[in-house]
Design a protein around this motif. Structure first.
Motif, PDB file in Angstrom:
ATOM      1  N   LEU A 198      29.980  39.388  35.266  1.00 61.26           N
ATOM      2  CA  LEU A 198      30.841  38.293  34.817  1.00 61.26           C
ATOM      3  C   LEU A 198      32.090  38.847  34.133  1.00 61.26           C
ATOM      4  N   ALA A 199      31.928  39.905  33.361  1.00 60.60           N
ATOM      5  CA  ALA A 199      33.086  40.536  32.698  1.00 60.60           C
ATOM      6  C   ALA A 199      34.083  41.040  33.731  1.00 60.60           C
ATOM      7  N   ALA A 200      33.585  41.626  34.804  1.00 58.90           N
ATOM      8  CA  ALA A 200      34.484  42.119  35.852  1.00 58.90           C
ATOM      9  C   ALA A 200      35.242  40.965  36.502  1.00 58.90           C
ATOM     10  N   ARG A 201      34.562  39.858  36.715  1.00 61.72           N
ATOM     11  CA  ARG A 201      35.235  38.680  37.293  1.00 61.72           C
ATOM     12  C   ARG A 201      36.296  38.151  36.326  1.00 61.72           C
ATOM     13  N   ILE A 202      35.991  38.128  35.045  1.00 67.83           N
ATOM     14  CA  ILE A 202      36.948  37.652  34.046  1.00 67.83           C
ATOM     15  C   ILE A 202      38.200  38.522  34.040  1.00 67.83           C
ATOM     16  N   ARG A 203      38.019  39.826  34.149  1.00 65.41           N
ATOM     17  CA  ARG A 203      39.179  40.726  34.175  1.00 65.41           C
ATOM     18  C   ARG A 203      40.088  40.432  35.366  1.00 65.41           C
ATOM     19  N   LEU A 204      39.491  40.136  36.515  1.00 59.80           N
ATOM     20  CA  LEU A 204      40.301  39.780  37.676  1.00 59.80           C
ATOM     21  C   LEU A 204      41.049  38.470  37.438  1.00 59.80           C
ATOM     22  N   LEU A 205      40.358  37.485  36.891  1.00 59.58           N
ATOM     23  CA  LEU A 205      40.984  36.193  36.642  1.00 59.58           C
ATOM     24  C   LEU A 205      42.151  36.307  35.659  1.00 59.58           C
ATOM     25  N   CYS A 206      42.053  37.241  34.724  1.00 62.35           N
ATOM     26  CA  CYS A 206      43.113  37.431  33.727  1.00 62.35           C
ATOM     27  C   CYS A 206      44.347  38.120  34.290  1.00 62.35           C
ATOM     28  N   ASN A 207      44.244  38.675  35.499  1.00 61.39           N
ATOM     29  CA  ASN A 207      45.349  39.475  36.066  1.00 61.39           C
ATOM     30  C   ASN A 207      45.604  39.092  37.516  1.00 61.39           C
ATOM     31  N   PHE A 208      45.728  37.795  37.775  1.00 63.83           N
ATOM     32  CA  PHE A 208      46.114  37.270  39.085  1.00 63.83           C
ATOM     33  C   PHE A 208      45.120  37.591  40.196  1.00 63.83           C
ATOM     34  N   GLY A 209      43.927  38.068  39.867  1.00 64.82           N
ATOM     35  CA  GLY A 209      42.976  38.479  40.897  1.00 64.82           C
ATOM     36  C   GLY A 209      43.270  39.845  41.480  1.00 64.82           C
ATOM     37  N   ILE A 210      44.169  40.587  40.840  1.00 66.46           N
ATOM     38  CA  ILE A 210      44.586  41.885  41.383  1.00 66.46           C
ATOM     39  C   ILE A 210      43.535  42.955  41.085  1.00 66.46           C
ATOM     40  N   VAL A 211      43.031  43.581  42.147  1.00 69.85           N
ATOM     41  CA  VAL A 211      42.085  44.687  42.011  1.00 69.85           C
ATOM     42  C   VAL A 211      42.840  46.001  41.847  1.00 69.85           C
ATOM     43  N   ASP A 212      43.809  46.242  42.722  1.00 74.59           N
ATOM     44  CA  ASP A 212      44.671  47.420  42.656  1.00 74.59           C
ATOM     45  C   ASP A 212      45.975  47.073  43.360  1.00 74.59           C
ATOM     46  N   THR A 213      46.835  48.035  43.548  1.00 71.93           N
ATOM     47  CA  THR A 213      48.157  47.761  44.105  1.00 71.93           C
ATOM     48  C   THR A 213      48.105  47.217  45.530  1.00 71.93           C
ATOM     49  N   ASP A 214      46.974  47.378  46.199  1.00 70.92           N
ATOM     50  CA  ASP A 214      46.868  46.942  47.589  1.00 70.92           C
ATOM     51  C   ASP A 214      45.885  45.799  47.796  1.00 70.92           C
ATOM     52  N   THR A 215      45.201  45.365  46.717  1.00 70.48           N
ATOM     53  CA  THR A 215      44.108  44.411  46.911  1.00 70.48           C
ATOM     54  C   THR A 215      44.169  43.266  45.903  1.00 70.48           C
ATOM     55  N   ILE A 216      44.070  42.033  46.415  1.00 70.80           N
ATOM     56  CA  ILE A 216      43.931  40.847  45.582  1.00 70.80           C
ATOM     57  C   ILE A 216      42.641  40.150  45.978  1.00 70.80           C
ATOM     58  N   ASP A 217      41.780  39.937  44.996  1.00 74.83           N
ATOM     59  CA  ASP A 217      40.456  39.356  45.265  1.00 74.83           C
ATOM     60  C   ASP A 217      40.370  37.972  44.620  1.00 74.83           C
ATOM     61  N   GLY A 218      40.873  36.975  45.333  1.00 76.26           N
ATOM     62  CA  GLY A 218      40.774  35.608  44.846  1.00 76.26           C
ATOM     63  C   GLY A 218      41.905  35.231  43.901  1.00 76.26           C
ATOM     64  N   ILE A 219      41.855  33.980  43.457  1.00 74.85           N
ATOM     65  CA  ILE A 219      42.904  33.434  42.604  1.00 74.85           C
ATOM     66  C   ILE A 219      42.743  33.927  41.171  1.00 74.85           C
ATOM     67  N   GLY A 220      43.853  34.046  40.478  1.00 67.98           N
ATOM     68  CA  GLY A 220      43.819  34.439  39.074  1.00 67.98           C
ATOM     69  C   GLY A 220      45.046  33.910  38.363  1.00 67.98           C
ATOM     70  N   ILE A 221      45.199  34.290  37.121  1.00 72.35           N
ATOM     71  CA  ILE A 221      46.321  33.846  36.302  1.00 72.35           C
ATOM     72  C   ILE A 221      46.727  34.997  35.390  1.00 72.35           C
ATOM     73  N   ASN A 222      47.831  34.858  34.696  1.00 76.76           N
ATOM     74  CA  ASN A 222      48.281  35.913  33.792  1.00 76.76           C
ATOM     75  C   ASN A 222      47.821  35.600  32.375  1.00 76.76           C
ATOM     76  N   ALA A 223      46.840  36.342  31.891  1.00 76.03           N
ATOM     77  CA  ALA A 223      46.329  36.132  30.530  1.00 76.03           C
ATOM     78  C   ALA A 223      46.332  37.426  29.737  1.00 76.03           C
TER      79      ALA A 223
END
Length: 393
Positions: A198-223
């Motif tokens: 769940l913590a890993a999912r929260i981190r993605l949600l806090c950063n636009f869903g960005i995993v790395d410079t080449d990967t976006i995993d789902g929707i997120g926001i800037n927090a």
């Protein structure tokens, strides 16, 4: 004007040292070294498994709901800051209010079950004024009905229950690091969970869903929390022992001097407070308004907190009335409490409140016993009708 709180700013030279490091690195945001350091230090200080910093406490709540995939409705408290409710409504989750316990002022676990609907998926409770909820009672209800539990811990920084952080309880706990809080980052917040996935999912949600410079995993926001905010947090964290010590000293003095005159919040058993606020409950709203006017006249600005009861909000109507919350919200006044509060100001607060209470008592006595002499009036003690509140802070 003396307000109900005053932001603690910490050591200016230390803060400027952090600012110099920001200028040297040119790293202003996006998980910079100061934000990373603050997150690591807070994890150790609070003794929690995962903590994710956010740029405010309201977004922390909204991301928590998203991370848990909440929908439908959630049982929540009517006696809290408006963000507890508005964040649910904003995310399309229908708030259902369960009334509060008249002693602790937190949501009453016994009131929750009667309010559960067919689409209820979660309980969202608040540790009101830093007083721990009945977390075990809430856990039992959640387990019986397979509900997620989110705790709004905006006031619960450093609060302990059964000798560990109260933030351990529930699926997720959130914190506010707003400038008015005892620990702050000017603006900021955090999300705490024991669940690594769940913590890993929260981190993605806090950063636009960005995993790395080449990967976006789902929707997120800037927090994300910026580096200047993290610098303030690092400075404040260094002084937490002093902050807690001074707050406790002020709170104990209020308690000693006002405990016989007003109803005070009953502390949850097995819990340790942080004295983030000092609320008193007056006899009724008329007395509250008189006391506030008397304090305002002396340059002191207490706060009606929380008012109004959230079940009265226009955009949520119609709502069944939650009477314990509605009654309490008209009676509670929070008094100034912060490190550095001058002793003579606290004396003025205490003396003003006691005098206003005594005047009310005298008027009541003159009404029912008009022949009472002055000595009788001076010797009588002010007492409130039995409301179920305990004089324990």
């Amino acid at each position: 004007m003396i307000n109900v709180t005053k932001s603690f700013l910490g050591n200016k030279a230390k803060f400027l040292g952090y600012v110099d490091s920001i200028y040297a690195s040119g790293w202003l945001t996006n998980h910079g070294p100061l934000a990373t350091e603050l997150e690591d230090r807070l994890r150790d200080y609070l003794g929690v498994r995962n903590i994710i910093l956010t740029n405010n406490g309201t977004l922390a709540l909204q991301i928590a709901y998203r991370a848990l995939n909440l929908s439908g409705s959630a049982i929540t408290t009517p006696f809290s800051f408006v963000a507890t409710t508005s964040s649910l409504q904003w995310e399309g989750i229908r708030p259902i209010f369960a009334d509060i316990d008249k002693a602790s002022w937190n949501m009453d676990p016994q009131a929750i079950e009667a309010r559960i609907d067919s689409d209820t998926r979660a309980i969202v409770a608040t540790h009101v004024f830093g007083n721990a909820c009945d977390v075990e009672g809430i856990a039992r209800v959640a387990e019986r009905h397979r509900l997620k539990v989110v705790y709004d811990g905006a006031h619960a920084f450093s609060v302990r229950y059964r000798d560990r952080s109260v933030l351990h309880w529930g699926d997720v706990s959130t914190l506010s690091f707003h400038a008015t809080k005892l620990f702050h980052t000017i603006e900021g917040g955090a999300i705490v969970t024991n669940d690594d996935a769940l913590a890993a999912r929260i981190r993605l949600l806090c950063n636009f869903g960005i995993v790395d410079t080449d990967t976006i995993d789902g929707i997120g926001i800037n927090a994300k929390l910026n580096e200047f905010a993290a610098a303030m947090g690092l400075c404040i964290l260094d002084d937490m022992a002093l902050i807690l010590e001074q707050r406790e000293e002020i709170a104990r003095r209020y308690e000693d001097q006002l405990g016989d005159y007003f109803d005070l919040q009953h502390q949850q058993p097995y819990s340790q407070r942080n004295h983030s606020y000092f609320p008193i409950a007056l006899a009724n709203e008329d007395q509250l308004l008189r006391c506030r006017r008397a304090l305002n006249a002396k340059g002191i600005n207490p706060r009606r907190y929380f008012y109004p009861s959230l079940d009265t909000l226009g955009y949520l109507q119609p709502q069944p009335p939650q009477m314990q919350s509605r009654t309490l919200s008209r009676r509670v006044l929070c008094l100034p409490i912060y490190p550095g509060l001058p002793r003579h100001i606290q004396d003025t607060v205490i003396q003003t409140l006691v005098q206003e209470s005594s005047r009310r008592s005298q008027r009541q006595t003159e009404r029912f016993w008009p022949q009472a002499n002055a000595t009788d009036l001076m010797e009588q003690r002010f007492s409130l009708p039995d409301s179920g509140f305990k004089n324990i802070y």
